[in-house]
Design a protein around this motif. Structure first.
Motif, PDB file in Angstrom:
ATOM      1  N   ASP A 142       0.839  -1.185   0.000  1.00  0.00           N
ATOM      2  CA  ASP A 142       0.000   0.000   0.000  1.00  0.00           C
ATOM      3  C   ASP A 142       0.885   1.249   0.000  1.00  0.00           C
ATOM      4  O   ASP A 142       1.742   1.411   0.880  1.00  0.00           O
ATOM      5  CB  ASP A 142      -0.913  -0.017   1.227  1.00  0.00           C
ATOM      6  N   THR A 166       0.011   4.333   0.590  1.00  0.00           N
ATOM      7  CA  THR A 166      -0.317   5.218   1.713  1.00  0.00           C
ATOM      8  C   THR A 166       0.438   4.821   2.971  1.00  0.00           C
ATOM      9  O   THR A 166       0.994   5.680   3.669  1.00  0.00           O
ATOM     10  CB  THR A 166      -1.831   5.189   1.982  1.00  0.00           C
ATOM     11  N   GLU A 167       0.479   3.543   3.257  1.00  0.00           N
ATOM     12  CA  GLU A 167       1.207   3.068   4.435  1.00  0.00           C
ATOM     13  C   GLU A 167       2.690   3.388   4.320  1.00  0.00           C
ATOM     14  O   GLU A 167       3.332   3.808   5.293  1.00  0.00           O
ATOM     15  CB  GLU A 167       1.004   1.560   4.595  1.00  0.00           C
ATOM     16  N   HIS A 171       4.020   5.895   2.681  1.00  0.00           N
ATOM     17  CA  HIS A 171       4.209   7.337   2.881  1.00  0.00           C
ATOM     18  C   HIS A 171       4.095   7.725   4.355  1.00  0.00           C
ATOM     19  O   HIS A 171       4.808   8.610   4.822  1.00  0.00           O
ATOM     20  CB  HIS A 171       3.201   8.123   2.046  1.00  0.00           C
ATOM     21  N   ILE A 172       3.214   7.062   5.075  1.00  0.00           N
ATOM     22  CA  ILE A 172       3.066   7.367   6.507  1.00  0.00           C
ATOM     23  C   ILE A 172       4.350   7.035   7.252  1.00  0.00           C
ATOM     24  O   ILE A 172       4.858   7.841   8.045  1.00  0.00           O
ATOM     25  CB  ILE A 172       1.858   6.613   7.098  1.00  0.00           C
ATOM     26  N   LEU A 173       4.907   5.855   7.005  1.00  0.00           N
ATOM     27  CA  LEU A 173       6.136   5.472   7.701  1.00  0.00           C
ATOM     28  C   LEU A 173       7.335   6.285   7.203  1.00  0.00           C
ATOM     29  O   LEU A 173       8.234   6.595   7.984  1.00  0.00           O
ATOM     30  CB  LEU A 173       6.376   3.974   7.557  1.00  0.00           C
ATOM     31  N   LYS A 174       7.345   6.646   5.944  1.00  0.00           N
ATOM     32  CA  LYS A 174       8.410   7.522   5.430  1.00  0.00           C
ATOM     33  C   LYS A 174       8.367   8.868   6.152  1.00  0.00           C
ATOM     34  O   LYS A 174       9.387   9.403   6.572  1.00  0.00           O
ATOM     35  CB  LYS A 174       8.236   7.731   3.927  1.00  0.00           C
ATOM     36  N   GLY A 175       7.154   9.403   6.320  1.00  0.00           N
ATOM     37  CA  GLY A 175       7.007  10.672   7.038  1.00  0.00           C
ATOM     38  C   GLY A 175       7.458  10.570   8.477  1.00  0.00           C
ATOM     39  O   GLY A 175       8.054  11.498   9.018  1.00  0.00           O
ATOM     40  N   ARG A 176       7.178   9.441   9.102  1.00  0.00           N
ATOM     41  CA  ARG A 176       7.596   9.257  10.495  1.00  0.00           C
ATOM     42  C   ARG A 176       9.121   9.204  10.607  1.00  0.00           C
ATOM     43  O   ARG A 176       9.705   9.788  11.515  1.00  0.00           O
ATOM     44  CB  ARG A 176       6.973   7.982  11.045  1.00  0.00           C
ATOM     45  N   GLU A 194       7.056   3.476  -5.984  1.00  0.00           N
ATOM     46  CA  GLU A 194       5.785   3.970  -5.471  1.00  0.00           C
ATOM     47  C   GLU A 194       4.847   4.368  -6.603  1.00  0.00           C
ATOM     48  O   GLU A 194       3.630   4.198  -6.496  1.00  0.00           O
ATOM     49  CB  GLU A 194       5.990   5.157  -4.531  1.00  0.00           C
ATOM     50  N   ILE A 253       7.344   1.318  16.245  1.00  0.00           N
ATOM     51  CA  ILE A 253       6.009   1.590  15.715  1.00  0.00           C
ATOM     52  C   ILE A 253       5.187   0.306  15.668  1.00  0.00           C
ATOM     53  O   ILE A 253       4.011   0.300  16.038  1.00  0.00           O
ATOM     54  CB  ILE A 253       6.110   2.251  14.327  1.00  0.00           C
ATOM     55  N   THR A 258       4.775   4.444  20.042  1.00  0.00           N
ATOM     56  CA  THR A 258       5.027   5.502  19.071  1.00  0.00           C
ATOM     57  C   THR A 258       5.266   6.846  19.745  1.00  0.00           C
ATOM     58  O   THR A 258       4.878   7.877  19.233  1.00  0.00           O
ATOM     59  CB  THR A 258       3.856   5.616  18.093  1.00  0.00           C
TER      60      THR A 258
END
Length: 147
Positions: free
Chosen positions: A13, A15-16, A18-23, A36, A71, A76
């Motif tokens: 996915d 979206t998932e 991108h979320i972890l990349k942002g974190r 991607e 995470i 978190t």
């Protein structure tokens, strides 16, 4: 010499990923996503290309894996005190008062409504002719032009 990028996780996915990349970026780790776009456009190709790959520089692999493990464990916690926030942007607001009633409930008109309407009627699209410094008061209805 350029530093090697190591894949530390793969996702089906986008979206998932991108979320972890942002974190990871919030923690100060430079990271990239591979494949991607192909997975985003054709999600069924995720299996064929091996999913979206989260890549980090070789020197940050251990720290990035530790963050991802935290995470996954549900721990978190993030230290928001270490982030430097930019000051909020402030808009320039011109304080104009109505010369007739003195009210500050005034709006600057962006275009000439007559020219806008007629051009839309005859041409099929509006021609926005800008009026420089034309104001209308919402209290008394007075309209005036300013220099």
């Amino acid at each position: 010499m350029a530093e090697r990028l190591i894949t530390i996780a793969t996702f089906n996915d986008v979206t998932e990923a991108h979320i972890l990349k942002g974190r990871l970026e919030a923690e100060g780790i430079l990271c990239f996503l591979g494949d991607e776009n192909i997975v985003g456009v054709h999600p069924f190709y995720a299996t064929a290309v091996g999913g979206v790959k989260l890549k980090v520089p070789e020197t940050d692999v251990m720290e990035a894996k530790a963050i991802l493990n935290r995470i996954q464990e549900g721990n978190t916690d993030f230290d928001y005190d270490t982030i430097e926030l930019a000051p909020p942007m402030q808009e320039h607001v011109e304080s104009t008062k109505c010369p007739n009633c003195g009210s500050d409930n005034v709006e600057q008109q962006k275009f000439n409504k007559t020219v806008f309407s007629i051009s839309y009627l005859f041409l099929g699209f509006p021609l926005p002719f800008l009026n420089r410094k034309k104001f209308v008061c919402h209290e008394c209805g007075h309209t005036w032009k300013s220099n």
